[in-house]
Design a protein around this motif. Structure first.
Motif, mmCIF file in Angstrom:
data_model
loop_
_atom_site.group_PDB
_atom_site.id
_atom_site.type_symbol
_atom_site.label_atom_id
_atom_site.label_comp_id
_atom_site.label_asym_id
_atom_site.label_seq_id
_atom_site.Cartn_x
_atom_site.Cartn_y
_atom_site.Cartn_z
ATOM 1 N N CYS A 48 -47.342 -23.552 0.681
ATOM 2 C CA CYS A 48 -46.150 -23.653 -0.157
ATOM 3 C C CYS A 48 -45.341 -22.368 -0.190
ATOM 4 C CB CYS A 48 -46.544 -24.045 -1.580
ATOM 5 S SG CYS A 48 -47.568 -22.837 -2.426
ATOM 6 N N TYR A 49 -45.930 -21.257 0.210
ATOM 7 C CA TYR A 49 -45.191 -20.007 0.198
ATOM 8 C C TYR A 49 -44.612 -19.643 1.566
ATOM 9 C CZ TYR A 49 -46.989 -19.267 -4.470
ATOM 10 O OH TYR A 49 -47.278 -19.400 -5.798
ATOM 11 N N ALA A 50 -44.741 -20.542 2.506
ATOM 12 C CA ALA A 50 -44.196 -20.237 3.821
ATOM 13 C C ALA A 50 -42.697 -20.448 3.871
ATOM 14 C CB ALA A 50 -44.875 -21.102 4.881
ATOM 15 N N ILE A 51 -42.199 -21.229 2.928
ATOM 16 C CA ILE A 51 -40.769 -21.529 2.934
ATOM 17 C C ILE A 51 -40.354 -21.870 1.514
ATOM 18 C CG2 ILE A 51 -41.167 -23.973 3.449
ATOM 19 C CD1 ILE A 51 -38.582 -23.807 5.157
ATOM 20 N N ARG A 52 -39.124 -21.586 1.189
ATOM 21 C CA ARG A 52 -38.682 -21.915 -0.165
ATOM 22 C C ARG A 52 -38.365 -23.405 -0.264
ATOM 23 N NH1 ARG A 52 -38.494 -17.243 -2.721
ATOM 24 N NH2 ARG A 52 -37.644 -15.453 -1.625
ATOM 25 N N PRO A 53 -38.719 -24.009 -1.383
ATOM 26 C CA PRO A 53 -38.495 -25.448 -1.508
ATOM 27 C C PRO A 53 -37.021 -25.845 -1.312
ATOM 28 C CG PRO A 53 -39.386 -24.510 -3.552
ATOM 29 C CD PRO A 53 -39.440 -23.458 -2.528
ATOM 30 N N GLU A 54 -36.116 -24.987 -1.769
ATOM 31 C CA GLU A 54 -34.704 -25.353 -1.649
ATOM 32 C C GLU A 54 -34.297 -25.522 -0.193
ATOM 33 O OE1 GLU A 54 -35.710 -23.445 -5.264
ATOM 34 O OE2 GLU A 54 -35.747 -22.520 -3.277
ATOM 35 N N ARG A 55 -34.860 -24.663 0.643
ATOM 36 C CA ARG A 55 -34.503 -24.776 2.058
ATOM 37 C C ARG A 55 -34.982 -26.083 2.658
ATOM 38 N NH1 ARG A 55 -35.322 -19.664 6.030
ATOM 39 N NH2 ARG A 55 -34.627 -21.182 7.573
ATOM 40 N N VAL A 56 -36.176 -26.491 2.260
ATOM 41 C CA VAL A 56 -36.707 -27.750 2.794
ATOM 42 C C VAL A 56 -35.816 -28.908 2.361
ATOM 43 C CG1 VAL A 56 -38.676 -29.321 2.750
ATOM 44 C CG2 VAL A 56 -39.052 -26.860 2.766
#
Lengths: 575, 363
Positions: A48-56
């Motif tokens: 979950c810390y590999a990418i920000r949720p907003e970007r997904v």
């Protein structure tokens, strides 16, 4: 191909299923990237810390299914401090804002709160399926919110979560109009549930196929439920102990024969041997049987039930089954694919546990075996070599010899050759956990042969940095490497730093990594988060004083495009 | 009765007469309250505390959970008369009054092994385990001292072949190592026993490596509370023997978890908990809460004097909140579902709220 209209390309992409393939097609050209991102329906985020949720959410506005994992695997064994992180709320919030069409959410090892669950329940009108595995931080109030607001909920699957019990009424919050449930699993709840509400819910959901009760559900209640749910495919009983002189017992004995479609059985908390007889009529159709929460069932009773289960594909038992019982498994369960043998009692001297004999028997009797989790007190190289020859199809092989660093008791050698044979023979091995006495040699074998290995767990093994270096230089597909109590130091850590960007994560605890080594790693690889977890140390005060030689207790390194996280607690430093 | 410094009484917001009457008890409580605060491995104290610690040579203070008494000789270097340990300890009372020294408690720990420490390193379990591992070698074969090994493996034979008996990996020097280990073990045992903790020597030792064997806590907890015992165990320890319960503290930002089975009695539990939560007991901690030059800041002292003593309570199987300490230890571990460190004022009415009990569990 780029001359086709988008609709055609999109239609073609519908056939591209796997995440990897879809990721690949999205990199071909901008047009394909656009088509792919708008047509993507399922996203899996392994860290979950590999990418920000907003970007997904911004990239995939049309997703219907989201799967996110939080804490590192070793959190299961209490190696990760309780408040390390892995919060689900940012993901739920981002999805609520950008992807209102979300239908399924699957979270593993994350901290979920009641507020998060309520937001989830209110934000997605088509929400159908919630699966929480090894999560914590929520209570039955959150479940009540899900029950209340998720119209059309099909699946509520709670596996091994820590749920605070705020009362039994949450089940009553399913409105009378809720008839869509297909799967309900609340086995991990510790408290009582409202029996009447449960029975009514089961009665009004004709599509219910999977029901897993918790320990608090009595046999009497189970009987009433079974009377209404004869289409069940997957049943997890509640407490399975009742006096054989009672009516409840007799009803139980007569309940099971009508379950023609029952294929999975689990639960059996506190099961007594006489109650277990109730399930004999359905054994011949069973494909999955989990008796690992029934320590009162001794080897002989287990054998009686197993010899009826000749279609069994997945078996989870306690080591009370013994080598003798495993021999029966081998001769009966020819379709067996997955076997898990858990220890009853880790303090015992292994009197009624399993040894290499049991594993040998199963490997020779069950040619389809591909997944193993085996706790035992001893293992020999010879046995492992034979197992490797008998079962070349292993995809998951996890062997846990309960004494760390124990050698082959017959030859007193390390188990390098045994595990070496496994990796050489099992070409499709994806997951491997090692134990016993092991030197650098086993890592040489792993590096050389384990081409498809994705996850490797190492404890109390190896002699020097070379061990880790062999693995990092070798396994091309390695995604997760977790190491504890091994003599690997900075040299190993820094030998192949580019490797870490091809992996999801690296965990090292109680090794010989120093602060200086981690600083060097962080400096060389800006797209990694190098987290140092210092639970018992004074943090602020010694941050200045810590020399680069200071040995680190726990580090967690993972690739990320999101930069250092902003929700890290005090004891986690991201270099 | 010890009296508080008089001016503090007058600044109390509550009814002065009540306080005047109550203050002897308050003072008594607070002395005991503050005794545990001599925690050396805790950084959220004042600047003076911090600077004193910096004077110490790191290896000595960084023992395994900061439990061993730092010998006064070790303060060495920059010690000045005014800066000795006792003077800077946080105590309440008139200057010159002595509070009983807290014996070092072994809370969450294994044996204390003052091995050669890498500077500042708190090596934690693995170091302790290395030493423990040698213990089993000292006996020469995996039979006798295997009690240690039995506990799911107390030894981490890093770089050291674990061939229990003869044969092994051909390390000729092994016997010598075993002998030396035997010596070390004796030394270690003495350290261990000096704090009255012989847990490490007990058969089927509860003290085991964290996270080994790799079994999910969910399963451990489920099996631990399973009433059906399928075989007799000599010392009655059954199943996976681990029972994690949550511990919350009023005002603390997050929860902790403890394994009740690793403690033998209330004292051990209490000292472990205070170590975990000590940073929260003094009003502010961390970034806010600027320490005063003279030791305790005003606000902290006020907090203490305002009666924010903490009391340890637990929720039992029936969902009732009880004061910890009323029932025998085994009964407590069987019925405790979770723990909560409450403010003393909230705990009135929870069973026997008498000073003796409260004293034991005050933070």
């Amino acid at each position: 191909m780029t001359y086709f209209p988008e609709e055609v390309v999109e239609h073609i992409f519908d056939f591209v299923g796997s995440h990897r393939d879809r990721n690949t097609v999205s990199t071909v050209c901008k047009a394909w990237y656009q088509v792919e991102r708008l047509s993507r329906r399922t996203v899996f985020v392994g860290n979950c810390y590999a990418i920000r949720p907003e970007r997904v959410m911004a990239r995939f506005p049309g997703i219907k299914s989201l799967s996110v994992k939080g804490k590192p695997h070793f959190a299961d064994f209490n190696l990760v401090p309780y408040d390390w992180g892995g919060f689900a709320l940012p993901w739920i919030e981002a999805a609520a804002r950008r992807c209102p069409g979300l239908e399924e959410l699957r979270l593993k090892r994350m901290v979920v709160t009641d507020d998060g669950l309520e937001l989830l329940a209110r934000s997605f009108p088509n929400f159908k399926s919630l699966v929480l595995i090894s999560c914590e931080g929520f209570s039955t109030d959150g479940l009540a919110a899900i029950a209340t607001y998720c119209r059309g909920l099909r699946e509520l699957d709670l596996q091994e979560n820590e749920v605070e019990d705020h009362g039994c009424q949450w089940l009553s919050f399913f409105p009378d109009s809720c008839t869509s449930l297909v799967s309900l699993n609340f086995g991990c709840l510790k408290g009582e549930v409202n029996g009447g509400a449960l029975e009514r819910l089961v009665a009004r959901c004709p599509n219910l196929r999977s029901l897993k009760l918790n320990r608090a559900v009595s046999v009497e209640s189970l009987n009433k439920i079974l009377a209404r749910a004869s289409h069940l495919v997957d049943l997890g009983t509640g407490s399975f102990a009742v006096d054989h002189r009672t009516d409840a017992y007799h009803t139980l004995m007569n309940s099971f024969p009508k379950f023609k479609s029952l294929r999975n059985l689990s639960g059996f908390w506190d099961a007594s041997p006489c109650c277990l007889r109730a399930v004999y009529p359905v054994c011949t159709n069973l494909t999955v049987l989990n008796l690992s929460y029934a320590p009162a069932i001794q080897g002989d009773d287990l054998i009686k039930i197993i010899c009826l289960c000749f279609k069994l594909q997945k078996l989870w038992v306690l080591d009370s089954i013994g080598d003798k019982g495993l021999a029966v498994v081998a001769s009966t369960c020819k379709e067996l694919q997955e076997l898990r043998v858990f220890p009853c009692d880790i303090y015992g001297a292994g009197t009624t546990s399993v040894t290499e004999e049991g594993l040998l028997a199963v490997s020779s009797g069950c040619p389809k075996l591909n997944s193993l989790l085996y706790f035992c007190y001893q293992m020999t190289n010879a046995a492992l070599i034979t197992v490797a020859k008998n079962c070349p199809h292993f995809t998951r092989f996890r062997l846990c010899i309960l004494d760390p660093g124990k050698p082959d008791p017959v030859t007193n050698q390390p188990l390098d050759e045994g595990f070496g044979a496994i990796v050489r023979s099992c070409k499709n091995l994806r997951r491997l956990s090692l134990s016993g006495l092991l030197t650098d040699q086993v890592f040489l074998y792993i590096g050389m042969y384990a081409e498809h290995l994705e996850m490797l767990s190492i404890a109390f093994a190896g002699d020097s940095d070379k061990g880790m270096i062999y693995v990092l230089n070798g396994c091309k597909n390695l995604r997760k490497l977790e190491i504890r109590d091994c003599p690997f130091g900075d040299i190993a850590l820094l030998k192949n730093v580019a490797k870490y960007e091809t992996m999801r994560s690296l965990w090292m605890s109680s090794c010989d990594i120093t602060l200086g080594g981690c600083k060097a790693l962080a400096a060389k690889m800006p797209r990694l988060n190098v987290e140092i977890i210092n639970e018992n140390e004074e943090t602020d005060e010694f941050e200045e004083n810590l020399s680069d030689l200071h040995k680190l207790e726990k580090i967690y390194v993972y690739r990320t495009v999101a930069g250092p996280r902003n929700d890290a607690p005090d004891f986690v430093w991201t270099l | 009765h010890r009296k508080l410094l008089p001016n503090n009484n007058k600044t109390k917001p509550k009814g002065a007469s009540f306080l005047f009457w109550f203050s002897p008890f308050l003072a008594f409580f607070l002395v005991i309250l503050l005794l545990p605060l001599r925690l050396r491995n805790h950084h959220h104290f004042d600047v003076l505390w911090c600077s004193r610690r910096r004077l110490m040579s790191p290896p000595l203070e960084h023992d395994y959970i900061g439990l061993s008494e730092v010998p006064s000789a070790a303060v060495g270097g920059g010690e000045e008369g005014a800066l000795n340990l006792k003077a800077t300890e946080l105590r309440l009372g008139l200057p010159g009054s002595e509070s009983p020294d807290r014996k070092d408690k072994v809370g969450l720990t294994l044996e204390l092994l003052p091995r050669g420490f890498v500077s500042g390193a708190k090596r934690g379990f693995s170091d302790a385990i290395d030493g423990a591992g040698k213990w089993s070698f000292a006996s020469g074969e995996s039979g006798s001292e295997v009690e240690l090994g039995k506990g799911g493996g107390l030894f981490s034979p890093r770089g050291e072949p674990v061939a229990g008996s003869s044969g092994g990996q051909g390390t000729g020097g092994k016997d010598a190592a075993a002998k030396a280990a035997g010596q070390e073990r004796k030394g270690a045992v003495q350290v261990g026993s000096s704090v009255g903790d012989d847990r490490a020597m007990a058969p089927a030792a509860k003290a085991q490596v964290v996270g080994w064997p790799p079994i999910r806590s969910y399963r451990k907890n489920t099996m631990a509370t399973n009433p059906s015992k399928n075989k007799d165990d000599a010392d009655g320890k059954q199943g996976l023997g681990c029972l994690y319960v949550k511990v919350s503290m009023d005002g603390a930002p997050y929860l902790r978890k403890v394994d009740l089975k690793i403690y033998k009695n209330y004292k051990e539990l209490s000292s472990a908990l205070e170590k975990m939560f000590s940073c929260f007991t003094i009003g502010q901690c961390g970034s806010h809460g600027i320490p005063g030059k003279d030791g305790l800041s005003e606000s902290r002292l006020m907090d203490l004097l305002n009666g924010s003593e903490y009391v340890l309570t637990y929720e039992d199987k029936d969902g009732d909140w009880m004061l910890v300490g009323d029932v025998p230890w085994e009964m407590f571990t069987d019925s405790c579902k979770r723990l909560r460190i409450m403010k003393g004022s909230d705990a009135i009415g929870l069973g026997k709220y008498d000073p003796v009990n409260v004293l034991c569990y005050i933070f």
